[in-house]
Design a protein around this motif. Structure first.
Motif, mmCIF file in Angstrom:
data_model
loop_
_atom_site.group_PDB
_atom_site.id
_atom_site.type_symbol
_atom_site.label_atom_id
_atom_site.label_comp_id
_atom_site.label_asym_id
_atom_site.label_seq_id
_atom_site.Cartn_x
_atom_site.Cartn_y
_atom_site.Cartn_z
ATOM 1 N N VAL A 1 -8.168 0.615 0.847
ATOM 2 C CA VAL A 1 -6.739 0.281 0.901
ATOM 3 C C VAL A 1 -5.955 1.297 0.073
ATOM 4 O O VAL A 1 -4.904 1.801 0.485
ATOM 5 N N GLY A 2 -6.486 1.600 -1.112
ATOM 6 C CA GLY A 2 -5.816 2.570 -1.967
ATOM 7 C C GLY A 2 -5.845 3.974 -1.409
ATOM 8 O O GLY A 2 -4.867 4.732 -1.506
ATOM 9 N N ALA B 1 -3.706 5.213 2.227
ATOM 10 C CA ALA B 1 -2.296 5.608 2.279
ATOM 11 C C ALA B 1 -2.102 7.110 2.084
ATOM 12 O O ALA B 1 -1.031 7.634 2.401
ATOM 13 N N GLY C 1 -3.848 0.025 3.978
ATOM 14 C CA GLY C 1 -3.434 1.073 3.060
ATOM 15 C C GLY C 1 -2.186 1.792 3.546
ATOM 16 O O GLY C 1 -1.247 2.041 2.772
ATOM 17 N N LEU D 1 0.688 -0.695 3.207
ATOM 18 C CA LEU D 1 1.090 -0.887 1.807
ATOM 19 C C LEU D 1 1.827 0.330 1.281
ATOM 20 O O LEU D 1 2.853 0.203 0.596
ATOM 21 N N GLY D 2 1.314 1.510 1.587
ATOM 22 C CA GLY D 2 1.985 2.726 1.139
ATOM 23 C C GLY D 2 3.386 2.850 1.717
ATOM 24 O O GLY D 2 4.340 3.216 1.013
ATOM 25 N N ALA E 1 5.677 0.199 0.064
ATOM 26 C CA ALA E 1 6.031 0.607 -1.299
ATOM 27 C C ALA E 1 7.053 1.740 -1.278
ATOM 28 O O ALA E 1 7.983 1.777 -2.104
ATOM 29 N N ALA F 1 4.870 4.483 -4.850
ATOM 30 C CA ALA F 1 3.969 4.206 -3.725
ATOM 31 C C ALA F 1 2.542 4.608 -4.059
ATOM 32 O O ALA F 1 1.589 3.854 -3.816
ATOM 33 N N VAL G 1 -0.831 1.850 -4.632
ATOM 34 C CA VAL G 1 -2.083 1.885 -3.872
ATOM 35 C C VAL G 1 -3.261 2.249 -4.766
ATOM 36 O O VAL G 1 -4.389 1.791 -4.554
ATOM 37 N N VAL H 1 -4.611 -0.882 -6.430
ATOM 38 C CA VAL H 1 -5.480 -1.666 -5.547
ATOM 39 C C VAL H 1 -6.883 -1.072 -5.520
ATOM 40 O O VAL H 1 -7.882 -1.802 -5.533
ATOM 41 N N ALA H 2 -6.996 0.253 -5.504
ATOM 42 C CA ALA H 2 -8.305 0.900 -5.486
ATOM 43 C C ALA H 2 -9.102 0.567 -6.738
ATOM 44 O O ALA H 2 -10.331 0.407 -6.680
#
Length: 478
Positions: free
Chosen positions: A272-273, A276, A402, A405-406, A409, A430, A434, A437-438
């Motif tokens: 997820v991290g 992005a 990811g 989310l990016g 953000a 942004a 992310v 989250v990583a």
């Protein structure tokens, strides 16, 4: 030549095509958006639609390979991917481009997972780490060449030409697969779980579409929320269905295996991290810093050079460090380099940017190699296709989240700063979000036993502690 040396190179043709395509597109997205008259952030739908195609069809990739043969499905998948590429080149609107990327995703859903399945079934367990590394070494040529190539074509020609690159590569892949890839089938095939396929495919697709379509896009907010809600309900119904079905399309019971569970849960958070980055970096360089597509691609390609370098060292590092310690520590280091991207400014020297991207690519590559290898440490040969499908679905869901989310953000930071358009200072938050989250992925790896994956990593100290791992002497195929 031994299977552990030959097959990875052949299968890498498909991975090379997919990686080249994704990196070329990421570099060219701002120019594509301008040409079709869309906001650059709206083009996240093009990235996500590809992942939606993957999420829908990956669950049946293992069953299809077992039923019709790995060679047959592998070649057909390359053909579908080529059709999607030609459709992308012909697209004249956001809707058409998104649909064409979805067709590419249908091909990619079968192409890479089936290729990896062939490799896992043909190589002894103690050679899996090296075989996976060998698989990705030639494939990483795509991310190295993709950004500058895409930038050059987009700057001096027409972005549509970037999709024709896949055609000769795809033809080569089909020819090599016809000659060398074995036609592996299973004698006893469970009945196809049509109900599970519908529930899982619809659930994953709607979740991805809902997450990706928030903000400035062509879909109303109410529709995006409805997609998320209906998708979540569909996934919950699939989980209930999978518990009651002898042979579900995705065997969630494999998550009881500690190493597989850690790879899926921890790997998903880490992805997820990381997912992005291909979306945020080209936008930051081109929209935020005002660089040309060629200049942007000439910076971003260096991360793949770092990844390529690390593939040659991954096995030796795992032999000395072991999976648990490496995954836990390296997740934090990899996330730190993601966060470092948020501190770049238009005045940051390019040599410093390239250094950060190069070293960050090394650590991310090491993490992905370790995650992909340990996932199959405790998986039996019979369940290998199911494990490959479930792991691949989790990876694509995480990458899609990811991107979403990016993008969210980035939009939030833009609104907070009161900017009518995206500016350079919007990208820092942004990247930091992310990256946070990583870091959370470390909690999944801390629960692993100290000897996790010892036979696959070759960790000498751990192997002395575990004389019997239950995986044989290394001569059997996984």
């Amino acid at each position: 030549m031994r299977p552990s040396r030959l097959l990875p190179l052949i299968i890498a043709t498909a991975l090379f095509m997919e990686n080249t395509d994704s990196t070329v597109i990421a570099t060219s997205l701002p120019m594509i958006a301008q040409d079709i008259g869309e906001d650059p952030i709206a083009l996240k739908l093009a990235l996500t639609s590809y992942l939606v195609g993957l999420a829908i069809f990956i669950p049946i990739s293992g069953w299809m390979a077992d039923k019709f043969g790995s060679k047959t499905i592998f070649r057909a998948a390359i053909g579908v991917f080529m059709i999607g590429s030609l459709s992308c080149a012909a697209a004249g609107s956001l809707e058409g481009f998104v649909l064409a990327r979805f067709i590419q995703g249908m091909g990619g859903a079968m192409m890479v997972p089936v290729g990896r399945l062939v490799l896992l079934r043909s190589v002894p367990r103690h050679e899996v780490v090296q075989a996976l590394a060998t698989l990705t070494i030639p494939a990483l040529i795509g991310p190295i060449a993709g950004p500058p190539l895409g930038g050059f074509i987009t700057t001096y020609f027409d972005w549509r030409w970037i999709f024709f690159i896949n055609i000769p590569i795809g033809i080569l892949g089909i020819v090599l697969a016809t000659i060398f890839v074995p036609e592996i089938k299973e004698e006893e095939i469970p009945p196809f779980d049509f109900t599970g396929f519908i529930l899982a495919g619809a659930g994953f697709a709607l979740l991805m579409l809902g997450f990706a379509s928030g903000g400035r896009h062509m879909i109303p907010l109410s529709v995006s929320v409805a997609c998320v809600v209906i998708g979540a309900i569909s996934v919950i119904l699939f989980i209930r269905h999978a518990r009651r079905t002898p042979h579900p399309v995705l065997q969630l019971g494999l998550l009881r295996l500690p190493t597989f569970r850690a790879s899926v849960t921890g790997g998903s958070l880490f992805r997820v991290g990381i997912g992005a980055i291909p979306f945020l970096l080209p936008l930051m360089f081109q929209v935020g810093f005002g660089l040309s597509p060629l200049a942007s691609g000439s910076l971003t390609f260096i991360a793949a050079v770092g990844a390529l370098f690390m593939k040659t060292m991954a096995k030796r590092i795992l032999e000395h460090v072991g999976f648990k310690r490496l995954l836990t520590i390296n997740a934090v280091i990899g996330a730190a380099f993601v966060a470092a991207n948020g501190f770049f400014t238009p005045t940051t020297p390019h040599w410093l940017i390239m250094t950060v991207l190069l070293v960050g690519g090394c650590f991310r590559s090491l993490q992905f190699t370790s995650l992909n290898a340990i996932a199959y440490a405790e998986v039996s040969n019979r369940d290998m296709s199911s494990a490959t499908s479930l792991s691949s679905v989790a990876q694509q869901l995480a990458l899609s989240m990811g991107v979403a989310l990016g993008a969210s953000a980035l939009e939030g930071a833009s609104r907070f700063h009161g900017s009518p358009t995206i500016v350079a200072q919007d990208f820092g938050p942004a990247f930091w979000i992310v990256a946070a989250v990583a870091v959370l992925s470390t909690f999944a790896f801390m629960g692993l036993p100290h000897d996790a994956g010892a036979e696959m990593s070759g960790h000498k100290a751990l192997k002395r502690q575990t004389p019997s791992s239950g995986m044989g002497d290394g001569t059997e195929t996984p």
